[in-house]
Design an enzyme around this catalytic site. Sequence first.
Site, PDB file in Angstrom:
ATOM      1  N   ARG A 168      14.454  -8.881   0.534  1.00 37.73           N
ATOM      2  CA  ARG A 168      14.848 -10.301   0.480  1.00 37.73           C
ATOM      3  C   ARG A 168      16.378 -10.448   0.526  1.00 37.73           C
ATOM      4  NH1 ARG A 168      10.123 -10.311   1.168  1.00 37.73           N
ATOM      5  NH2 ARG A 168       8.597 -11.798   0.341  1.00 37.73           N
ATOM      6  N   SER A 241       7.348 -17.942  -3.051  1.00 40.30           N
ATOM      7  CA  SER A 241       7.756 -17.268  -4.295  1.00 40.30           C
ATOM      8  C   SER A 241       9.074 -17.867  -4.769  1.00 40.30           C
ATOM      9  CB  SER A 241       7.980 -15.777  -4.054  1.00 40.30           C
ATOM     10  OG  SER A 241       6.813 -15.159  -3.600  1.00 40.30           O
ATOM     11  N   GLU A 351      14.532 -16.753  -5.642  1.00 44.48           N
ATOM     12  CA  GLU A 351      14.551 -16.324  -4.242  1.00 44.48           C
ATOM     13  C   GLU A 351      15.130 -17.416  -3.340  1.00 44.48           C
ATOM     14  OE1 GLU A 351      11.297 -16.269  -1.360  1.00 44.48           O
ATOM     15  OE2 GLU A 351      11.099 -14.176  -1.926  1.00 44.48           O
TER      16      GLU A 351
HETATM   17  N1  EPU Z   1      -0.216 -11.364  -9.912  1.00 47.03           N
HETATM   18  C1  EPU Z   1      -0.446 -11.867 -11.173  1.00 47.03           C
HETATM   19  N2  EPU Z   1      -0.590 -13.216 -11.322  1.00 47.03           N
HETATM   20  C2  EPU Z   1      -0.533 -14.075 -10.280  1.00 47.03           C
HETATM   21  C3  EPU Z   1      -0.295 -13.568  -8.987  1.00 47.03           C
HETATM   22  C4  EPU Z   1      -0.139 -12.197  -8.813  1.00 47.03           C
HETATM   23  O1  EPU Z   1      -0.505 -11.110 -12.141  1.00 47.03           O
HETATM   24  O2  EPU Z   1      -0.645 -15.282 -10.512  1.00 47.03           O
HETATM   25  C5  EPU Z   1      -0.020  -9.910  -9.770  1.00 47.03           C
HETATM   26  C6  EPU Z   1      -1.269  -9.215  -9.279  1.00 47.03           C
HETATM   27  O3  EPU Z   1      -1.367  -7.995  -9.970  1.00 47.03           O
HETATM   28  C7  EPU Z   1      -0.979  -8.943  -7.814  1.00 47.03           C
HETATM   29  C8  EPU Z   1       0.532  -8.743  -7.836  1.00 47.03           C
HETATM   30  O4  EPU Z   1       0.988  -9.664  -8.823  1.00 47.03           O
HETATM   31  O5  EPU Z   1      -1.642  -7.827  -7.357  1.00 47.03           O
HETATM   32  C9  EPU Z   1       1.202  -9.008  -6.507  1.00 47.03           C
HETATM   33  O6  EPU Z   1       0.848 -10.311  -6.033  1.00 47.03           O
HETATM   34  P1  EPU Z   1       0.947 -10.666  -4.489  1.00 47.03           P
HETATM   35  O7  EPU Z   1       0.187  -9.687  -3.674  1.00 47.03           O
HETATM   36  O8  EPU Z   1       0.615 -12.095  -4.311  1.00 47.03           O
HETATM   37  O9  EPU Z   1       2.471 -10.379  -4.159  1.00 47.03           O
HETATM   38  P2  EPU Z   1       3.845 -10.842  -4.852  1.00 47.03           P
HETATM   39  O10 EPU Z   1       4.604  -9.593  -5.144  1.00 47.03           O
HETATM   40  O11 EPU Z   1       3.639 -11.781  -5.969  1.00 47.03           O
HETATM   41  C10 EPU Z   1       5.128 -10.842  -2.595  1.00 47.03           C
HETATM   42  C11 EPU Z   1       6.078 -11.771  -1.885  1.00 47.03           C
HETATM   43  C12 EPU Z   1       5.325 -12.891  -1.190  1.00 47.03           C
HETATM   44  C13 EPU Z   1       4.313 -12.278  -0.226  1.00 47.03           C
HETATM   45  C14 EPU Z   1       3.369 -11.385  -1.023  1.00 47.03           C
HETATM   46  C15 EPU Z   1       2.364 -10.674  -0.156  1.00 47.03           C
HETATM   47  C16 EPU Z   1       8.153 -11.702  -3.139  1.00 47.03           C
HETATM   48  C17 EPU Z   1       9.071 -12.416  -4.075  1.00 47.03           C
HETATM   49  N3  EPU Z   1       7.026 -12.335  -2.832  1.00 47.03           N
HETATM   50  O12 EPU Z   1       4.545 -11.611  -3.648  1.00 47.03           O
HETATM   51  O13 EPU Z   1       6.271 -13.609  -0.434  1.00 47.03           O
HETATM   52  O14 EPU Z   1       3.563 -13.283   0.442  1.00 47.03           O
HETATM   53  O15 EPU Z   1       4.154 -10.364  -1.701  1.00 47.03           O
HETATM   54  O16 EPU Z   1       2.988  -9.684   0.565  1.00 47.03           O
HETATM   55  O17 EPU Z   1       8.485 -10.610  -2.682  1.00 47.03           O
HETATM   56  C18 EPU Z   1       7.777 -15.441  -0.547  1.00 47.03           C
HETATM   57  O18 EPU Z   1       8.679 -14.594  -0.472  1.00 47.03           O
HETATM   58  O19 EPU Z   1       8.020 -16.683  -0.593  1.00 47.03           O
HETATM   59  C19 EPU Z   1       6.407 -14.981  -0.601  1.00 47.03           C
HETATM   60  C20 EPU Z   1       5.379 -15.800  -0.786  1.00 47.03           C
END
Ligand code: EPU
Length: 359
Positions: A168, A241, A351
């Site tokens: 990012r 995010s 972000e």
């Molecule tokens: N989780 C929770 N609670 C929640 C949601 C998620 O505990 O409400 C935990 C779960 O264990 C899950 C883990 O967080 O397995 C990861 O969640 P997710 O796969 O949704 O990924 P993220 O790390 O939260 C990142 C990016 C997203 C992108 C997703 C999928 C960042 C800041 N965010 O989210 O990007 O869509 O991975 O690859 O890196 C964005 O940047 O705006 C964005 C949406």
Amino acid sequence: MSSPVRLLRDAPLTARNSFGVPARAALLAEVNDARALPGLLAGDGFAGARPLVVGAGSNLLFAGDPDQPVVVLVGDAVTERSNDGAETILRAEAGAQWHDFVMQALARGLGGLENLALIPGTVGAAPIQNIGAYGVEVCERIHAVEAFEPATGRWHRLPAGECAFGYRDSLFKRQPDRFIVTAVEFALSRQPQVRIDYAGLGDALAAAGHAAPTPRQVADAVIEIRRSKLPDPAVLGNAGSFFKNPIVPAGQAEALRAAHPGLPVFPVGPFPADALAHGETPQGPRSKLSAAWLIDDCGWKGHRRGDAGVAATHALVLVNHGSATGAQLLALARDIAASVQERFGVALEPEPRLVGDRW
Ligand code: EPU
């Protein structure tokens, strides 16, 4: 033919940011043809000011009105620059909508961007925060970035290796306002290796009966997963995010995981050379923590304070239920970060870009 620039005064920005919060720009220029930028930026209202460049407004929060003139690039032409059979360089102007561009590339038989389907925003914004999802970051597909540098009046074509891409992060984010990204070139392939290792993606494809999925099938699976978890900004204002996943020393991550076994921890690559150039010191191996998990564990998911809230489907997404202001969303974000700091000793960083206030 439309004129290269359209100037608007006292322009409302509510429909130009995906949170849908109110803000106004004293002066706003919609630029159809990036070649008009040097003349525009030397002219009335722009000369001597640092313009705020806004794409689809899907990664910023207006905590107040911008005190700078606003530039919106709307040119969205897509052209094939070269094609050697294996690799095609596809160039898109900054104003193209990201998801439309991804689908257009797939329709041309070009894979590589399918994991990034349905990300809101424009092509010009994609390299700035190095958008990423489902195991792919856009920097892996960027060939070069074209940009105008207002302070020097120079045009640049920066190869991907010179853009200081990180998680990012990029040169454009580290030096905000130095460059205006006007077009991006992507290196895409007719025989891409699909990437389906991200948690849940491979399973979703297998469940749909795709043992050897095509890029189009990967895009469809990504679209379905995103729709199930991330609120559609057209329905419920948000900027994806709101926090970056924090990167901490690996030792701290292990200690946290020992205390909280459910916390997802991911290894991160080497310390970026560009960070060294900026005087930052590497402190050994680092790990990325799931900000969503930390926030969720503090009990914020689905929380609502007036019209400012946390999405019920994803703890990392702040939402505007109707008439929240940017200042109210920012106040909520600060309280969330303070509670994560207190409970886990981890600092969260937003972000999206903040306009009208600081973190
Ligand atoms: N989780 C929770 N609670 C929640 C949601 C998620 O505990 O409400 C935990 C779960 O264990 C899950 C883990 O967080 O397995 C990861 O969640 P997710 O796969 O949704 O990924 P993220 O790390 O939260 C990142 C990016 C997203 C992108 C997703 C999928 C960042 C800041 N965010 O989210 O990007 O869509 O991975 O690859 O890196 C964005 O940047 O705006 C964005 C949406």
